[in-house]
Design a protein around this motif. Sequence first.
Motif, PDB file in Angstrom:
ATOM      1  N   LEU A  63       0.815  -1.205   0.000  1.00 30.62           N
ATOM      2  CA  LEU A  63       0.000   0.000   0.000  1.00 30.62           C
ATOM      3  C   LEU A  63       0.852   1.260   0.000  1.00 30.62           C
ATOM      4  O   LEU A  63       0.453   2.280  -0.576  1.00 30.62           O
ATOM      5  N   THR A  64       2.030   1.215   0.620  1.00 27.73           N
ATOM      6  CA  THR A  64       2.932   2.365   0.557  1.00 27.73           C
ATOM      7  C   THR A  64       3.377   2.610  -0.874  1.00 27.73           C
ATOM      8  O   THR A  64       3.406   3.759  -1.351  1.00 27.73           O
ATOM      9  N   ARG A  65       3.738   1.531  -1.556  1.00 31.85           N
ATOM     10  CA  ARG A  65       4.126   1.687  -2.965  1.00 31.85           C
ATOM     11  C   ARG A  65       2.991   2.317  -3.768  1.00 31.85           C
ATOM     12  O   ARG A  65       3.197   3.289  -4.506  1.00 31.85           O
ATOM     13  N   ARG A  66       1.789   1.806  -3.621  1.00 36.47           N
ATOM     14  CA  ARG A  66       0.650   2.332  -4.382  1.00 36.47           C
ATOM     15  C   ARG A  66       0.363   3.790  -4.021  1.00 36.47           C
ATOM     16  O   ARG A  66       0.117   4.630  -4.903  1.00 36.47           O
ATOM     17  N   ALA A  67       0.381   4.080  -2.701  1.00 37.87           N
ATOM     18  CA  ALA A  67       0.025   5.436  -2.277  1.00 37.87           C
ATOM     19  C   ALA A  67       1.043   6.472  -2.735  1.00 37.87           C
ATOM     20  O   ALA A  67       0.678   7.560  -3.185  1.00 37.87           O
ATOM     21  N   VAL A  68       2.339   6.142  -2.650  1.00 36.35           N
ATOM     22  CA  VAL A  68       3.377   7.099  -3.060  1.00 36.35           C
ATOM     23  C   VAL A  68       3.360   7.303  -4.564  1.00 36.35           C
ATOM     24  O   VAL A  68       3.481   8.431  -5.051  1.00 36.35           O
ATOM     25  N   ILE A  69       3.199   6.226  -5.303  1.00 36.81           N
ATOM     26  CA  ILE A  69       3.126   6.354  -6.768  1.00 36.81           C
ATOM     27  C   ILE A  69       1.952   7.228  -7.168  1.00 36.81           C
ATOM     28  O   ILE A  69       2.072   8.100  -8.041  1.00 36.81           O
ATOM     29  N   ALA A  70       0.802   7.037  -6.528  1.00 29.80           N
ATOM     30  CA  ALA A  70      -0.368   7.848  -6.840  1.00 29.80           C
ATOM     31  C   ALA A  70      -0.151   9.305  -6.415  1.00 29.80           C
ATOM     32  O   ALA A  70      -0.492  10.244  -7.141  1.00 29.80           O
ATOM     33  N   ALA A  71       0.433   9.511  -5.218  1.00 36.86           N
ATOM     34  CA  ALA A  71       0.663  10.875  -4.738  1.00 36.86           C
ATOM     35  C   ALA A  71       1.627  11.631  -5.634  1.00 36.86           C
ATOM     36  O   ALA A  71       1.498  12.844  -5.815  1.00 36.86           O
ATOM     37  N   ALA A  72       2.594  10.914  -6.199  1.00 34.82           N
ATOM     38  CA  ALA A  72       3.595  11.541  -7.070  1.00 34.82           C
ATOM     39  C   ALA A  72       3.132  11.674  -8.506  1.00 34.82           C
ATOM     40  O   ALA A  72       3.863  12.189  -9.357  1.00 34.82           O
ATOM     41  N   GLY A  73       1.908  11.212  -8.778  1.00 30.84           N
ATOM     42  CA  GLY A  73       1.368  11.335 -10.136  1.00 30.84           C
ATOM     43  C   GLY A  73       2.035  10.437 -11.145  1.00 30.84           C
ATOM     44  O   GLY A  73       2.115  10.794 -12.333  1.00 30.84           O
ATOM     45  N   MET A  74       2.496   9.255 -10.706  1.00 33.71           N
ATOM     46  CA  MET A  74       3.206   8.344 -11.616  1.00 33.71           C
ATOM     47  C   MET A  74       2.304   7.234 -12.139  1.00 33.71           C
ATOM     48  O   MET A  74       2.781   6.329 -12.815  1.00 33.71           O
ATOM     49  N   GLU A  75       1.026   7.295 -11.834  1.00 29.75           N
ATOM     50  CA  GLU A  75       0.127   6.230 -12.296  1.00 29.75           C
ATOM     51  C   GLU A  75      -0.116   6.356 -13.790  1.00 29.75           C
ATOM     52  O   GLU A  75      -0.137   7.454 -14.344  1.00 29.75           O
TER      53      GLU A  75
END
Length: 287
Positions: free
Chosen positions: A275-287
């Motif tokens: 979930l940390t990986r998913r949340a940071v990627i989403a927060a950084a706009g890398m999705e």
Amino acid sequence: MISAAFDYTRPQSVDEAVRALAEGGDEAKVLAGGQSLLPILRMRLAFPDLLVDVGRIPELRGVREDAEAGALVIGAMTTHHDVIHDPLVRMHAGLLAAATETVADPAVRHRGTIGGSLSHADPAGDLPAVLLALDGEMVAAGPQGRRTIAARDFFTDYLQTSMRPDELLVEVRVPKADGWGFHYEKFSRTAQAWAVVGVAAMVRRDDGHLVESRVAMTNMGPTPVRAGAAEQALAGVDADPEAVARAADEAADGTRPTSDLSASREYREHLARVLTRRAVIAAAGME
């Protein structure tokens, strides 16, 4: 079940509420939205002599801007619904609005309050971890006046805070998070259930790198926790999903998750990393 007998008072001001709590001593409880307290009373897990209902104190509701401090001031009795839809919160503290949208169901969000949720201090609750990620502060009023408590010092143990029995949470102060990306990711066994694990992430990007990251976790110990090892590993890394994934592997370090009917300790540690990986990627706009 029916709760044990208790006395009831409905003060009209913060000063009246503080006096009632002081007179009631350790056996007095504050009634805010009632979404946590009332079920506990009905199950006879708490036996207060006095309930102090703060629902009619107007100064405990609403959101305002403290321009000088660069912060939002949210009244403790502001409902989840009002937090979600407040334009100041959505503009300057989007993580709080996004996480609050995941709390329980519409009925609970219309009755439950931000101050009640934080004072209850359930490590499975969504908002305590969010306030950690936002570097928020709580303002408590007591017989000696008001004092400000940083979120990192507010949650002391399971269902316990650093507030004294004669103190009332009156405000939540949230620094403006303009320029930060954010995301709240959680896993629950069923819709509207408590989070098995949740992750609140905030990220500042610059020139293709993550300049600063904050990661706070729900249900990874007796209190909400900041993932310090993951934050350090994320500092300065490329805004690349693979680099974020490597840093997220540190998310469970230093945590104390428990095993229960919802998940084992090992599974919670696994969820923290995913979930940390998913949340940071989403927060950084890398999705």
